[in-house]
Scaffold this motif. Structure first.
Motif, PDB file in Angstrom:
ATOM      1  N   SER A  50     -53.748 -17.706  29.177  1.00  0.00           N
ATOM      2  CA  SER A  50     -53.931 -18.849  30.065  1.00  0.00           C
ATOM      3  C   SER A  50     -55.371 -19.364  30.057  1.00  0.00           C
ATOM      4  N   ASP A  51     -56.313 -18.497  29.660  1.00  0.00           N
ATOM      5  CA  ASP A  51     -57.717 -18.895  29.647  1.00  0.00           C
ATOM      6  C   ASP A  51     -58.159 -19.433  28.293  1.00  0.00           C
ATOM      7  N   VAL A  52     -57.240 -19.546  27.333  1.00  0.00           N
ATOM      8  CA  VAL A  52     -57.581 -20.106  26.027  1.00  0.00           C
ATOM      9  C   VAL A  52     -57.516 -21.627  26.123  1.00  0.00           C
ATOM     10  N   PRO A  53     -58.617 -22.349  25.847  1.00  0.00           N
ATOM     11  CA  PRO A  53     -58.633 -23.804  26.031  1.00  0.00           C
ATOM     12  C   PRO A  53     -57.535 -24.529  25.253  1.00  0.00           C
ATOM     13  N   ALA A  54     -57.200 -24.053  24.059  1.00  0.00           N
ATOM     14  CA  ALA A  54     -56.223 -24.754  23.220  1.00  0.00           C
ATOM     15  C   ALA A  54     -54.778 -24.362  23.522  1.00  0.00           C
ATOM     16  N   ALA A  55     -54.573 -23.471  24.491  1.00  0.00           N
ATOM     17  CA  ALA A  55     -53.220 -22.988  24.782  1.00  0.00           C
ATOM     18  C   ALA A  55     -52.356 -24.104  25.360  1.00  0.00           C
TER      19      ALA A  55
ATOM     20  N   VAL B 262     -44.778 -20.042  30.138  1.00  0.00           N
ATOM     21  CA  VAL B 262     -45.103 -19.351  28.892  1.00  0.00           C
ATOM     22  C   VAL B 262     -46.330 -20.024  28.277  1.00  0.00           C
ATOM     23  N   TYR B 263     -47.351 -19.223  27.978  1.00  0.00           N
ATOM     24  CA  TYR B 263     -48.572 -19.741  27.356  1.00  0.00           C
ATOM     25  C   TYR B 263     -48.465 -19.559  25.840  1.00  0.00           C
ATOM     26  N   ILE B 264     -48.628 -20.660  25.122  1.00  0.00           N
ATOM     27  CA  ILE B 264     -48.467 -20.665  23.660  1.00  0.00           C
ATOM     28  C   ILE B 264     -49.838 -20.924  23.052  1.00  0.00           C
ATOM     29  N   VAL B 265     -50.341 -19.942  22.322  1.00  0.00           N
ATOM     30  CA  VAL B 265     -51.680 -20.016  21.746  1.00  0.00           C
ATOM     31  C   VAL B 265     -51.572 -20.379  20.268  1.00  0.00           C
ATOM     32  N   PRO B 266     -52.284 -21.403  19.812  1.00  0.00           N
ATOM     33  CA  PRO B 266     -52.262 -21.746  18.383  1.00  0.00           C
ATOM     34  C   PRO B 266     -53.111 -20.761  17.588  1.00  0.00           C
ATOM     35  N   PRO B 267     -52.821 -20.572  16.308  1.00  0.00           N
ATOM     36  CA  PRO B 267     -53.664 -19.678  15.502  1.00  0.00           C
ATOM     37  C   PRO B 267     -55.052 -20.263  15.304  1.00  0.00           C
ATOM     38  N   VAL B 268     -56.020 -19.403  15.125  1.00  0.00           N
ATOM     39  CA  VAL B 268     -57.393 -19.841  14.852  1.00  0.00           C
ATOM     40  C   VAL B 268     -57.441 -20.466  13.458  1.00  0.00           C
ATOM     41  N   GLN B 269     -58.104 -21.610  13.357  1.00  0.00           N
ATOM     42  CA  GLN B 269     -58.285 -22.248  12.060  1.00  0.00           C
ATOM     43  C   GLN B 269     -59.529 -21.658  11.393  1.00  0.00           C
ATOM     44  N   GLN B 270     -59.337 -20.805  10.411  1.00  0.00           N
ATOM     45  CA  GLN B 270     -60.441 -20.099   9.760  1.00  0.00           C
ATOM     46  C   GLN B 270     -60.744 -20.731   8.399  1.00  0.00           C
ATOM     47  N   PRO B 271     -61.979 -21.168   8.164  1.00  0.00           N
ATOM     48  CA  PRO B 271     -62.298 -21.800   6.884  1.00  0.00           C
ATOM     49  C   PRO B 271     -62.353 -20.792   5.750  1.00  0.00           C
ATOM     50  N   ILE B 272     -62.126 -21.278   4.548  1.00  0.00           N
ATOM     51  CA  ILE B 272     -62.250 -20.446   3.353  1.00  0.00           C
ATOM     52  C   ILE B 272     -62.987 -21.240   2.291  1.00  0.00           C
ATOM     53  N   TYR B 273     -63.829 -20.552   1.536  1.00  0.00           N
ATOM     54  CA  TYR B 273     -64.634 -21.178   0.489  1.00  0.00           C
ATOM     55  C   TYR B 273     -64.096 -20.723  -0.875  1.00  0.00           C
ATOM     56  N   ILE B 274     -63.949 -21.676  -1.779  1.00  0.00           N
ATOM     57  CA  ILE B 274     -63.283 -21.390  -3.055  1.00  0.00           C
ATOM     58  C   ILE B 274     -64.100 -21.967  -4.213  1.00  0.00           C
ATOM     59  N   LYS B 275     -64.193 -21.186  -5.276  1.00  0.00           N
ATOM     60  CA  LYS B 275     -64.764 -21.661  -6.541  1.00  0.00           C
ATOM     61  C   LYS B 275     -63.691 -21.558  -7.625  1.00  0.00           C
TER      62      LYS B 275
ATOM     63  N   GLY C 131     -59.579 -49.889  27.443  1.00  0.00           N
ATOM     64  CA  GLY C 131     -60.042 -48.732  28.208  1.00  0.00           C
ATOM     65  C   GLY C 131     -60.450 -47.544  27.354  1.00  0.00           C
ATOM     66  N   PHE C 132     -60.263 -47.630  26.041  1.00  0.00           N
ATOM     67  CA  PHE C 132     -60.584 -46.504  25.147  1.00  0.00           C
ATOM     68  C   PHE C 132     -62.080 -46.494  24.857  1.00  0.00           C
ATOM     69  N   ARG C 133     -62.716 -45.331  25.074  1.00  0.00           N
ATOM     70  CA  ARG C 133     -64.148 -45.202  24.773  1.00  0.00           C
ATOM     71  C   ARG C 133     -64.385 -44.427  23.488  1.00  0.00           C
ATOM     72  N   SER C 134     -63.805 -43.235  23.392  1.00  0.00           N
ATOM     73  CA  SER C 134     -63.998 -42.426  22.188  1.00  0.00           C
ATOM     74  C   SER C 134     -62.939 -41.332  22.139  1.00  0.00           C
ATOM     75  N   MET C 135     -62.896 -40.636  21.017  1.00  0.00           N
ATOM     76  CA  MET C 135     -61.948 -39.529  20.859  1.00  0.00           C
ATOM     77  C   MET C 135     -62.543 -38.501  19.912  1.00  0.00           C
ATOM     78  N   THR C 136     -62.407 -37.240  20.274  1.00  0.00           N
ATOM     79  CA  THR C 136     -62.791 -36.138  19.385  1.00  0.00           C
ATOM     80  C   THR C 136     -61.526 -35.389  18.986  1.00  0.00           C
ATOM     81  N   THR C 137     -61.492 -34.925  17.749  1.00  0.00           N
ATOM     82  CA  THR C 137     -60.307 -34.217  17.251  1.00  0.00           C
ATOM     83  C   THR C 137     -60.722 -32.938  16.546  1.00  0.00           C
ATOM     84  N   SER C 138     -59.843 -31.958  16.600  1.00  0.00           N
ATOM     85  CA  SER C 138     -60.070 -30.690  15.907  1.00  0.00           C
ATOM     86  C   SER C 138     -59.535 -30.793  14.480  1.00  0.00           C
ATOM     87  N   ALA C 139     -59.768 -29.751  13.695  1.00  0.00           N
ATOM     88  CA  ALA C 139     -59.179 -29.701  12.351  1.00  0.00           C
ATOM     89  C   ALA C 139     -57.655 -29.637  12.468  1.00  0.00           C
TER      90      ALA C 139
END
Length: 412
Positions: free
Chosen positions: A291-296, A311-324, A183-191
């Motif tokens: 409550s309106d945050v999709p990832a909550a 209680v609505y628990i909101v995860p922190p935003v995953q912010q990218p960083i670029y490094i040299k 029954g599995f078709r596909s899956m999307t995942t976040s970072a």
């Protein structure tokens, strides 16, 4: 040396204490004109063959033992001076738990097959696995809970690493289970939301010292939630205004926190069910925004009157960083990949809103690749050569995540 009640206590060696005792006795006898039976002022000769001198040596040894005991006792009540074992005792007395190691978590969406011949519900169980190889190590993920996705529908899923520690995985890297799922078709995942190792003694010491100045109920609530097993970091934004909403920047948008409500951001998740909600309402009696945050996520606290409070628990935003990273060596492909993995391991020690400096990057690379000449590092919030600097700070609701594609190793 330790200071107790305004008195300085110093730990000396037996020989140092012996010299102090002999000097004190000789000076005292001279000042008081204390004489022996021969009419001579008493004077103890620092001579190894003198029995009285050796008796005072034994007394000096006991004095050193007492000084060490007093010093140890003083340190056991001082956060700054306490040894590792003493600090753990102080943490127990203060009701502060050492943050345990946490698992890396990935959220996603599972899609079931469309209606048609042979279509069945997609049943996901916690014993299913998804394996990925990271830096030569197989990391196994399991669903955090069982779920059933009806035909033609989708459901949110949480994947949890089997091993403790920090693993940086880009979005949509995990899209298939190790074994076929009917029954599995596909899956999307976040970072991934990287986990953390066991809290270091230095970090625990710093938290105890900060706790001494944390006086509001909001700060106490955040600290208590952060002490829960499975939680890496907690931040609470409380709107003290009785009328106006409080806008809190969250990624490319913002969350409106109504008057007298709180926004609860949690990195990680409690191992015990509803532990975050129960701890939150132990300190604060208000509603939570988000409550309106999709990832909550939600947890429920049930009062003694059997009233359910969400209680609505909101995860922190995953912010990218670029490094040299600038290195004065000729590197192999294996070394370049290894250095990128080492830089990514910084994620294991990051918390919400924590900045990263070039020193952090160079130190961790030098600690592993001791034979390389690391010249320095630069960081940027965007893939723009003109935006690099020596320190970058995420948004107050965000945490940096690392991607090997965003890390450049420059040979100079």
């Amino acid at each position: 040396m330790v200071l107790l009640d305004g008195i300085e206590y110093e730990v000396k060696t037996p020989d140092e204490n012996l010299d102090d005792v002999i000097t004190y006795v000789n000076d005292y006898c001279a000042a008081k004109d204390i004489k022996n039976t021969a009419g001579e002022v008493i004077y103890i000769e620092p001579n190894e063959a003198n029995p009285l001198y050796q008796m005072f040596r034994g007394f000096a040894y006991l004095t050193t033992v007492m000084q060490k005991l007093i010093y140890s006792t003083g340190c056991s009540m001082s956060i700054a001076e306490a040894s590792e074992r003493q600090l753990l005792n102080l943490a127990d007395i203060a009701g502060v738990k050492r943050t345990q190691a946490t698992h890396t978590i990935i959220t996603g969406v599972v899609f079931a097959n469309q209606e048609g011949t042979g279509a069945v519900d997609c049943v996901i169980t916690r014993d299913m696995t998804i394996t990925i190889t990271i830096a030569g190590t197989d990391v196994v993920f399991h669903p955090a809970f069982d779920l059933t996705v009806p035909i033609g529908e989708s459901r949110n899923i949480v994947l949890r690493a089997e091993q403790y520690g920090s693993y940086n995985i880009s979005a949509n890297t995990l899209t298939q289970f190790d074994d076929p799922v009917p029954g599995f078709r596909s899956m999307t995942t976040s970072a991934s939301t990287p986990g953390q190792g066991l809290e270091t003694i230095a970090s625990l010491r710093n938290r105890l010292q900060r706790r001494a100045v944390e006086g509001t109920q909001v700060e106490r609530a955040a600290t208590a939630i952060q002490n829960l097993e499975g939680v890496s970091m907690c931040s609470i934004f409380f709107n003290y205004d009785p009328v106006e909403p409080l806008p809190v920047t969250y990624g490319n948008s913002s969350i409106s926190v109504p008057p007298r409500q709180a926004l609860l951001l949690v990195q990680g998740d409690s191992v015990e069910a509803n532990a975050i909600a129960r701890t939150f309402y132990r300190y604060l009696l208000c509603k939570t925004a988000g409550s309106d945050v999709p990832a909550a996520r939600t947890q429920t606290y049930t009062t003694h009157a059997q009233q359910d409070l969400t209680v609505y628990i909101v995860p922190p935003v995953q912010q990218p960083i670029y490094i040299k990273v600038y290195i004065h060596n000729t590197l192999s492909y294996e070394q370049v990949d290894g250095i990128k993995d080492v830089v990514c391991s910084l994620a294991g020690s990051l918390v919400i809103g924590q900045p990263i400096t070039s020193v952090d990057v160079t130190n961790i690379v030098r600690s592993i690749y001791t034979n390389l000449d690391v010249q320095g590092a630069e960081l940027s919030l965007t893939d723009d050569d003109t935006a690099y600097s020596y320190i970058q700070t995420p948004a107050k609701t965000a945490i940096f995540y690392f991607n090997v594609d965003n890390i450049a190793i420059v040979e100079v």
